[in-house]
Design an enzyme around this catalytic site. Structure first.
Site, PDB file in Angstrom:
ATOM      1  N   LYS A  53      -2.878  -2.897   2.369  1.00 60.42           N
ATOM      2  CA  LYS A  53      -1.907  -3.651   1.580  1.00 60.42           C
ATOM      3  C   LYS A  53      -0.473  -3.525   2.082  1.00 60.42           C
ATOM      4  O   LYS A  53       0.340  -4.440   1.893  1.00 60.42           O
ATOM      5  CB  LYS A  53      -1.973  -3.201   0.118  1.00 60.42           C
ATOM      6  CG  LYS A  53      -3.246  -3.568  -0.620  1.00 60.42           C
ATOM      7  CD  LYS A  53      -3.277  -5.033  -0.996  1.00 60.42           C
ATOM      8  CE  LYS A  53      -4.427  -5.341  -1.949  1.00 60.42           C
ATOM      9  NZ  LYS A  53      -4.432  -6.737  -2.396  1.00 60.42           N
ATOM     10  N   SER A 314     -11.479  -1.290   3.508  1.00 56.44           N
ATOM     11  CA  SER A 314     -10.120  -1.680   3.149  1.00 56.44           C
ATOM     12  C   SER A 314      -9.247  -0.595   2.542  1.00 56.44           C
ATOM     13  O   SER A 314      -8.017  -0.700   2.595  1.00 56.44           O
ATOM     14  CB  SER A 314     -10.163  -2.883   2.189  1.00 56.44           C
ATOM     15  OG  SER A 314     -10.962  -2.570   1.056  1.00 56.44           O
TER      16      SER A 314
END
Length: 330
Positions: A53, A314
């Site tokens: 992110k 992720s």
């Protein structure tokens, strides 16, 4: 709406000054279990702030005017974008306010505060938590003159996340490899939008597999229907808290329509087993959302025989007690 290759490269050039090059790990064990020729795992869990992110967040903050950067930004997030944006804001000197649902993992809210962000928590009751958090973020933006940022539905965020794909393509080439299939998790779609575009431009024969939790398959349903669809509000939660967006963003959906993808869903049980495998065999600590792509590969729902596979893991933002509970239940 859809970043082109030059846009992705400019974003990666900027974000690479403030992010880590996460490793590309080859696993003979995964190849043997699945019948693939080669399997590579890209653990964005080892990125600053524990997930991919920070890439999109940093690039988005770089687009602010001097005055906007001085006043600061506000966003809503259940955790990983919160930490990524807070870390990016700390690096760039931009004040960050994050609105988080009260039931977001405490480890993620604590880490967000640790990067210097102000955290505002919301009670959502029977309403969709992202809708309540968004409304609060919108009010704060108006009342305090802050720039409102969206965690995934923003072409600049998609462009920033595309660095994961560009980086992986370069790393694969250095290993004399090219991915036949990429497994990538989907929440709102910011990550897979950027990754899919990178492969679309630079490795067009690569197939993208969009991995979502059962019951939270908004992207897969939307791609099948040719328009954005919303998951029912009554849907029971998944342990993949970062992938519980009820609908994909407009910008990521546009990117996915251009790049194409095959949707696959995974169960909580499959995710727990993947977390355990990652810990025992790959020596990686993954949060449930971060283990979703590995879960899809291990589930056998996609034929990977003889293929070169890339698994995007992720994130790894999970409290020790929660990690032990999930792995213990596997």
């Amino acid at each position: 709406m859809i970043p082109d290759l030059d846009h992705l490269r400019r974003a990666y050039a900027a974000t690479s000054q403030a992010t880590q090059v996460t490793p590309l790990l080859e696993s003979a064990a995964l190849a043997g279990l699945t019948g693939a020729a080669r399997v590579f795992v890209k653990p964005e869990s080892l990125q600053w702030a524990g997930s991919f992110k920070v890439r999109g967040a940093y690039w988005r903050l770089k687009q602010l005017s001097t005055e906007e950067a001085k006043r600061g930004v506000v966003a809503y997030s259940s955790g990983n974008f919160a930490q990524g944006l807070a870390a990016a804001g700390q690096a760039l000197g931009v004040p960050v306010t994050i609105v988080m649902p009260i039931d977001a993992p405490k480890a993620k809210s604590d880490a967000t505060r640790g990067y210097g962000a102000r955290v505002v928590q919301t009670e959502h009751g029977s309403r969709a938590r992202e809708e309540v958090a968004l409304e609060r973020a919108q009010k704060i933006a108006v009342d305090e003159g802050l720039t409102l940022l969206h965690p995934f539905d923003d072409p600049e965020v998609v462009a920033g996340q595309g660095g994961v794909g560009i980086e992986a393509i370069d790393q694969l080439a250095a290993r004399n490899a090219a991915a036949d299939i990429v497994f990538c998790p989907v929440g709102g779609g910011g990550l897979i939008g950027g990754v899919a575009l990178a492969f679309h431009y630079l490795s067009p024969t690569t197939e993208i597999v969009a991995v979502e939790p059962e019951r939270f398959n908004g992207m897969g349903t939307s791609l099948s229907e040719g328009g954005i669809e919303t998951v029912p509000l009554t849907t029971p939660p998944s342990i993949c808290d970062g992938l519980m967006a009820r609908r994909p963003g407009v910008a990521p959906f546009a990117a996915m329509e251009k790049a194409g993808a095959r949707p696959v869903t995974i169960s909580d049980a499959e995710v727990r087993s993947a977390m355990k495998f990652a810990f025992e065999r790959l020596k990686l600590v993954l949060e449930p959302s971060g283990a979703a792509s590995l879960a899809a590969l291990l589930s056998g729902k996609v034929d990977v025989a003889g293929k070169t596979i890339l698994v995007v893991s992720s994130g790894g933002n999970v409290a020790l007690a929660d990690f032990m509970r999930h792995v213990g239940d596997a």
